[in-house]
Design a protein around this motif. Structure first.
Motif, PDB file in Angstrom:
ATOM      1  N   ASN A   1      23.204  37.696-121.502  1.00 32.30           N
ATOM      2  CA  ASN A   1      22.828  37.238-122.839  1.00 32.30           C
ATOM      3  C   ASN A   1      22.015  38.350-123.496  1.00 32.30           C
ATOM      4  N   ILE A   2      22.675  39.084-124.393  1.00 29.81           N
ATOM      5  CA  ILE A   2      22.029  40.217-125.058  1.00 29.81           C
ATOM      6  C   ILE A   2      20.855  39.735-125.903  1.00 29.81           C
ATOM      7  N   THR A   3      21.040  38.629-126.589  1.00 30.39           N
ATOM      8  CA  THR A   3      20.003  38.118-127.485  1.00 30.39           C
ATOM      9  C   THR A   3      18.731  37.778-126.720  1.00 30.39           C
ATOM     10  N   ARG A   4      18.879  37.147-125.551  1.00 31.78           N
ATOM     11  CA  ARG A   4      17.705  36.736-124.773  1.00 31.78           C
ATOM     12  C   ARG A   4      17.313  37.752-123.703  1.00 31.78           C
ATOM     13  N   HIS A   5      18.141  38.812-123.527  1.00 31.91           N
ATOM     14  CA  HIS A   5      17.860  39.868-122.550  1.00 31.91           C
ATOM     15  C   HIS A   5      17.831  39.302-121.119  1.00 31.91           C
ATOM     16  N   VAL A   6      18.773  38.395-120.851  1.00 27.22           N
ATOM     17  CA  VAL A   6      18.830  37.730-119.558  1.00 27.22           C
ATOM     18  C   VAL A   6      20.231  37.879-118.967  1.00 27.22           C
ATOM     19  N   SER A   7      20.307  38.200-117.674  1.00 30.38           N
ATOM     20  CA  SER A   7      21.592  38.234-116.979  1.00 30.38           C
ATOM     21  C   SER A   7      21.662  37.061-116.020  1.00 30.38           C
ATOM     22  N   SER A   8      22.873  36.534-115.815  1.00 25.66           N
ATOM     23  CA  SER A   8      23.073  35.359-114.959  1.00 25.66           C
ATOM     24  C   SER A   8      24.192  35.634-113.975  1.00 25.66           C
ATOM     25  N   ARG A   9      23.941  35.301-112.698  1.00 23.44           N
ATOM     26  CA  ARG A   9      24.919  35.502-111.636  1.00 23.44           C
ATOM     27  C   ARG A   9      25.312  34.148-111.054  1.00 23.44           C
ATOM     28  N   SER A  10      26.606  33.957-110.869  1.00 15.62           N
ATOM     29  CA  SER A  10      27.082  32.706-110.274  1.00 15.62           C
ATOM     30  C   SER A  10      26.850  32.719-108.776  1.00 15.62           C
ATOM     31  N   ASP A  11      26.934  31.543-108.163  1.00 14.51           N
ATOM     32  CA  ASP A  11      26.846  31.457-106.700  1.00 14.51           C
ATOM     33  C   ASP A  11      27.956  32.277-106.052  1.00 14.51           C
ATOM     34  N   ASP A  12      29.151  32.267-106.646  1.00 16.82           N
ATOM     35  CA  ASP A  12      30.266  33.048-106.108  1.00 16.82           C
ATOM     36  C   ASP A  12      29.922  34.540-106.070  1.00 16.82           C
ATOM     37  N   LEU A  13      29.264  35.029-107.114  1.00 21.10           N
ATOM     38  CA  LEU A  13      28.907  36.448-107.153  1.00 21.10           C
ATOM     39  C   LEU A  13      27.850  36.768-106.099  1.00 21.10           C
ATOM     40  N   LEU A  14      26.911  35.866-105.896  1.00 18.67           N
ATOM     41  CA  LEU A  14      25.882  36.084-104.883  1.00 18.67           C
ATOM     42  C   LEU A  14      26.500  36.093-103.479  1.00 18.67           C
ATOM     43  N   ARG A  15      27.533  35.276-103.282  1.00 21.99           N
ATOM     44  CA  ARG A  15      28.251  35.328-101.999  1.00 21.99           C
ATOM     45  C   ARG A  15      28.942  36.676-101.841  1.00 21.99           C
ATOM     46  N   LEU A  16      29.552  37.168-102.913  1.00 18.25           N
ATOM     47  CA  LEU A  16      30.209  38.478-102.880  1.00 18.25           C
ATOM     48  C   LEU A  16      29.190  39.556-102.508  1.00 18.25           C
ATOM     49  N   TYR A  17      27.957  39.426-103.006  1.00 20.53           N
ATOM     50  CA  TYR A  17      26.906  40.383-102.694  1.00 20.53           C
ATOM     51  C   TYR A  17      26.387  40.235-101.257  1.00 20.53           C
ATOM     52  N   GLY A  18      26.779  39.158-100.574  1.00 23.08           N
ATOM     53  CA  GLY A  18      26.291  38.933 -99.226  1.00 23.08           C
ATOM     54  C   GLY A  18      24.863  38.439 -99.173  1.00 23.08           C
ATOM     55  N   THR A  19      24.389  37.844-100.263  1.00 19.17           N
ATOM     56  CA  THR A  19      23.016  37.351-100.321  1.00 19.17           C
ATOM     57  C   THR A  19      22.899  36.010 -99.604  1.00 19.17           C
ATOM     58  N   LYS A  20      21.912  35.882 -98.747  1.00 17.29           N
ATOM     59  CA  LYS A  20      21.702  34.621 -98.045  1.00 17.29           C
ATOM     60  C   LYS A  20      21.293  33.537 -99.040  1.00 17.29           C
ATOM     61  N   ALA A  21      21.775  32.316 -98.777  1.00 16.84           N
ATOM     62  CA  ALA A  21      21.566  31.225 -99.728  1.00 16.84           C
ATOM     63  C   ALA A  21      20.089  31.008-100.053  1.00 16.84           C
ATOM     64  N   GLU A  22      19.210  31.205 -99.070  1.00  9.44           N
ATOM     65  CA  GLU A  22      17.780  30.973 -99.325  1.00  9.44           C
ATOM     66  C   GLU A  22      17.182  32.021-100.264  1.00  9.44           C
ATOM     67  N   ASN A  23      17.920  33.103-100.495  1.00  8.05           N
ATOM     68  CA  ASN A  23      17.433  34.156-101.392  1.00  8.05           C
ATOM     69  C   ASN A  23      18.153  34.160-102.742  1.00  8.05           C
ATOM     70  N   TRP A  24      18.994  33.172-102.995  1.00 10.31           N
ATOM     71  CA  TRP A  24      19.733  33.132-104.253  1.00 10.31           C
ATOM     72  C   TRP A  24      18.786  32.964-105.433  1.00 10.31           C
ATOM     73  N   LYS A  25      19.017  33.780-106.460  1.00 11.84           N
ATOM     74  CA  LYS A  25      18.308  33.662-107.729  1.00 11.84           C
ATOM     75  C   LYS A  25      19.340  33.961-108.802  1.00 11.84           C
ATOM     76  N   ASN A  26      19.639  32.993-109.637  1.00 14.26           N
ATOM     77  CA  ASN A  26      20.779  33.111-110.545  1.00 14.26           C
ATOM     78  C   ASN A  26      20.477  33.833-111.845  1.00 14.26           C
ATOM     79  N   GLU A  27      19.244  33.771-112.321  1.00 15.35           N
ATOM     80  CA  GLU A  27      18.920  34.403-113.593  1.00 15.35           C
ATOM     81  C   GLU A  27      17.906  35.527-113.399  1.00 15.35           C
TER      82      GLU A  27
END
Length: 343
Positions: free
Chosen positions: A109-135
């Protein structure tokens, strides 16, 4: 052998018809679905499948209207639930589709200067579920060395700075997963206008990242050594007490750190205190911006918000840099000021 999955973007915006961004692991440059399936009797069924997945936001399986075929579609949804893409497959009625390669939706979101990652993308990154942060703050897109960019990084940053509806970008970069493995990923994105809950127009870059294999086996994937922006950023090792960053000149917001971020300075989205320049230094910051526009260089001492809510004095040196032929940004260097520099 089973047919490949089609990865179809549904970003919307100035284009209404979905386009294909990958056939199996092979990237496609946003090719209209009609061109991929121009001789297939299943084009109409495929369009129906994609429409149903977008409408329901859920996986859909249906029988083809011609031949003994079945179609399967799975949505790629953002953290907010918007369908950014569909993984579509057409095969024989009793045939099993091949395994799907990981893919995940995201948006900035360019207007709010915020990026958002889906759970699917965090899985692709290999991030453990307890470390997920979507925004995250937008600048966290490039932080911590996760993304190893290609020589087109400046073009991607220019897209963020210009934020023009309809602008698109597609490239192959390397992701360093949390387990240390390096994967080649193809991503595609488009800038669109959306309405927020208050009915206000916001500029959003909608995207999909798709794992296309080990980085070492994909020639287009960037090597382990990072590639910095063009030749404008000196490829020097990090110097203790110096922190370099790229800043959007129009908004004075951070686009990315070139070095590890300075300790204690507030810059993340989830920091307890909002990043800011001290109100007493805003006039100085404006004067810096004006000097930068006039001479291409500026220097001053400013108080920046600290993570604990206090203020940290920093000497700020800025120089103009080109992201592309039409887009400039500021290359900013932060250092701790000498005692006699702080008034």
């Amino acid at each position: 052998m089973a047919a490949d999955w089609l990865l179809v973007e549904t970003f919307g915006g100035h284009r209404r018809e979905p386009t294909v961004i990958a056939v199996g692991r092979s990237p496609r440059s946003m090719v209209p679905l009609r061109k991929i399936l121009d001789r297939s009797p299943f084009l109409k069924d495929s369009l129906t499948l994609i429409s149903q997945v977008i409408e329901t936001g859920a996986s859909v399986e249906m029988a083809a209207t011609v031949g003994k075929r079945r179609l399967i579609g799975h949505p790629l949804k953002t953290y907010g639930g918007h369908v950014h893409g569909v993984c579509a497959w057409v095969g024989r009625a009793h045939e099993e589709p091949p395994p799907q390669d990981p893919a995940g939706a995201w948006h900035v979101n360019i207007t709010r200067h915020v990026s958002s990652r889906s759970d699917d993308l965090l899985r692709l990154y290999g991030t453990k579920a307890e470390n997920w942060k979507n925004e995250h703050d937008l600048a966290e897109l490039f932080a911590y060395g996760r993304l190893q960019t290609n020589s087109d990084e400046s073009k991607a940053l220019a897209l963020i700075v210009n934020a023009t509806p309809g602008t698109e970008h597609q490239a192959t970069w390397t992701v360093k997963r949390d387990d240390g493995t390096r994967r080649a990923v193809n991503f595609a994105c488009r800038c669109v206008e959306t309405l927020n809950d208050q009915g206000q127009v916001e500029l959003v870059v909608r995207g999909i990242t798709h794992d296309i294999g080990p980085a070492e086996s994909v020639p287009a994937a960037p090597p382990a050594a990072p590639v910095l922006l063009a030749q404008q950023v000196v490829a020097a090792e990090a110097v203790p007490g110096r922190w370099r960053a790229i800043v959007d000149l129009r908004t004075m917001r951070l686009l990315r750190w070139l070095d590890d971020p300075p300790p204690e300075v507030a810059w993340k989205l989830d920091t307890p205190h909002k990043p800011a320049v001290h109100r007493g230094d805003l006039r100085t910051a404006v004067q810096m911006s004006e000097a930068l526009a006039d001479s291409g260089h500026a220097r001053a001492s400013l108080r920046l918000r600290a993570e604990d809510g206090g203020w940290t004095w920093m000497t700020v040196t800025a120089a103009l840099m080109l992201l592309d032929q039409h887009t400039t940004a500021a290359l900013v260097t932060l250092t701790m000021p000498d005692d006699d520099q702080v008034v």
